[in-house]
Design a protein around this motif. Sequence first.
Motif, mmCIF file in Angstrom:
data_model
loop_
_atom_site.group_PDB
_atom_site.id
_atom_site.type_symbol
_atom_site.label_atom_id
_atom_site.label_comp_id
_atom_site.label_asym_id
_atom_site.label_seq_id
_atom_site.Cartn_x
_atom_site.Cartn_y
_atom_site.Cartn_z
ATOM 1 N N GLN A 197 0.931 -1.172 0.103
ATOM 2 C CA GLN A 197 0.115 -0.090 -0.045
ATOM 3 C C GLN A 197 0.990 1.380 0.060
ATOM 4 O O GLN A 197 0.260 2.329 -0.713
ATOM 5 N N GLU A 198 2.086 1.296 0.779
ATOM 6 C CA GLU A 198 2.781 2.352 0.941
ATOM 7 C C GLU A 198 3.509 2.651 -0.598
ATOM 8 O O GLU A 198 3.569 3.742 -1.093
ATOM 9 N N ALA A 199 3.878 1.534 -1.241
ATOM 10 C CA ALA A 199 4.500 1.685 -2.658
ATOM 11 C C ALA A 199 3.686 2.361 -3.469
ATOM 12 O O ALA A 199 4.196 3.153 -4.304
ATOM 13 N N ALA A 200 2.358 1.984 -3.382
ATOM 14 C CA ALA A 200 1.595 2.413 -4.351
ATOM 15 C C ALA A 200 1.274 3.810 -4.222
ATOM 16 O O ALA A 200 0.993 4.650 -5.232
ATOM 17 N N LEU A 201 1.006 4.374 -2.902
ATOM 18 C CA LEU A 201 0.816 5.604 -2.603
ATOM 19 C C LEU A 201 1.977 6.459 -3.056
ATOM 20 O O LEU A 201 1.822 7.611 -3.449
ATOM 21 N N LYS A 202 3.229 5.948 -2.800
ATOM 22 C CA LYS A 202 4.492 6.941 -3.212
ATOM 23 C C LYS A 202 4.372 7.050 -4.597
ATOM 24 O O LYS A 202 4.811 8.202 -5.233
ATOM 25 N N THR A 203 4.026 6.145 -5.489
ATOM 26 C CA THR A 203 3.867 6.452 -6.953
ATOM 27 C C THR A 203 2.680 7.473 -7.334
ATOM 28 O O THR A 203 3.075 8.140 -8.265
ATOM 29 N N ARG A 204 1.772 7.263 -6.662
ATOM 30 C CA ARG A 204 0.640 8.318 -6.737
ATOM 31 C C ARG A 204 0.936 9.517 -6.539
ATOM 32 O O ARG A 204 0.478 10.507 -7.267
ATOM 33 N N GLU A 205 1.707 9.806 -5.322
ATOM 34 C CA GLU A 205 2.149 11.041 -4.588
ATOM 35 C C GLU A 205 3.143 11.582 -5.634
ATOM 36 O O GLU A 205 3.096 12.872 -5.990
ATOM 37 N N ALA A 206 4.121 10.927 -5.863
ATOM 38 C CA ALA A 206 5.402 11.535 -6.379
ATOM 39 C C ALA A 206 5.311 11.891 -7.973
ATOM 40 O O ALA A 206 5.895 12.672 -8.728
ATOM 41 N N ALA A 207 4.359 10.965 -8.638
ATOM 42 C CA ALA A 207 4.306 11.030 -10.117
ATOM 43 C C ALA A 207 2.974 10.977 -10.781
ATOM 44 O O ALA A 207 2.666 10.737 -11.976
ATOM 45 N N GLN A 208 1.875 11.062 -9.854
ATOM 46 C CA GLN A 208 0.474 10.881 -10.485
ATOM 47 C C GLN A 208 0.527 9.800 -11.269
ATOM 48 O O GLN A 208 -0.249 9.860 -12.488
ATOM 49 N N PHE A 209 0.791 8.674 -10.763
ATOM 50 C CA PHE A 209 1.021 7.536 -11.613
ATOM 51 C C PHE A 209 0.105 6.454 -11.479
ATOM 52 O O PHE A 209 -0.246 6.213 -9.888
ATOM 53 N N TRP A 210 -0.403 5.579 -12.305
ATOM 54 C CA TRP A 210 -1.365 4.558 -12.103
ATOM 55 C C TRP A 210 -0.976 3.429 -11.069
ATOM 56 O O TRP A 210 -0.064 2.716 -11.759
ATOM 57 N N SER A 211 -1.149 3.269 -10.114
ATOM 58 C CA SER A 211 -0.646 2.210 -9.225
ATOM 59 C C SER A 211 -1.961 1.673 -8.366
ATOM 60 O O SER A 211 -2.813 2.355 -7.893
ATOM 61 N N GLU A 212 -1.989 0.267 -7.833
ATOM 62 C CA GLU A 212 -2.713 -0.493 -7.098
ATOM 63 C C GLU A 212 -2.186 -1.178 -6.193
ATOM 64 O O GLU A 212 -0.838 -1.458 -6.209
#
Length: 298
Positions: A197-212
């Motif tokens: 969950q934390e890794a997915a959050l990082k990509t969303r925060e830092a890159a506005q990236f599609w992650s689940e």
Amino acid sequence: MSSKNQPETFAEQEIATQPEIWAKTAEFFPSIADRLPGKALKVAAVGCGSSWFMSQAYAGLREKNGFGETDFYTAREFSFTRKYDAVVAISRSGTTSEVVEVLEKIDVPSTIITAVPNSPVTKVATKSIVMEFADEESVVQTRWATAALGLLRMSLGFDLKSIIDQAKIALDSDIEELLEVEQIAFLGNGWTIGLAQEAALKTREAAQFWSEAYPSFDYRHGPMSIAQPGRAVWHFGIPEEKLALDIKATGALFESSYLDPMAHLIRAQRVAVGLGQKRGLNPDQPRGLARSVILDSK
């Protein structure tokens, strides 16, 4: 990760300091060990955002290691009707409104882990653990999250120093292939679900990236339908062999590692920042976010 034309971000600098910060955390732990719950206590772990996911990982590890029943909550969803022997809360800034509210309302011993002395949370918690050395400039949490989890793992008998060399390996590893994918699904089981969950959050925060993020054994119950070439599936911890084969058969890039899952998280942090920079974003200033969420109580 920065190109020659890009200044190094605070996030990159802070990610790179994690071996040093983990060593400092290990040296710091004996001075505060008695402020964290021991065995045979029913505990609630509380946080928001990254701190919630670190609470989730701690809860999973505490139960796995036989320390007692442990629930985890995002602070707004805390159950005041359940009975606990102790509460452990995490707030980097020390100002998170929902965490302050929980600590004000409960009537059981509480411990707050924060980076800021004399902050609002320290005024309402029974005990405070202040880790100023792990604080960060970036809005995106990296070293703070792993330092807080590392401290909590030490309270369960883990030798944090034993994985410092693994953190260095994660920092030196090649991530270029992962920067070419269009989507990442992060998987974990047990305590590593929180890391996914934390890794997915990082990509969303830092890159506005599609992650689940999903529990690994639930991934085949629907989410695997989006796996395909050009996308990645990232597993924290040793994956089940059949699951790994099924994922690879989709053509998706499969990422797993022999590294301790917390060290493996460093690779995910680096990927998140790298993806943000590739998109021309400043990972230190995620869109719509601030260092702390302070809500109007009125």
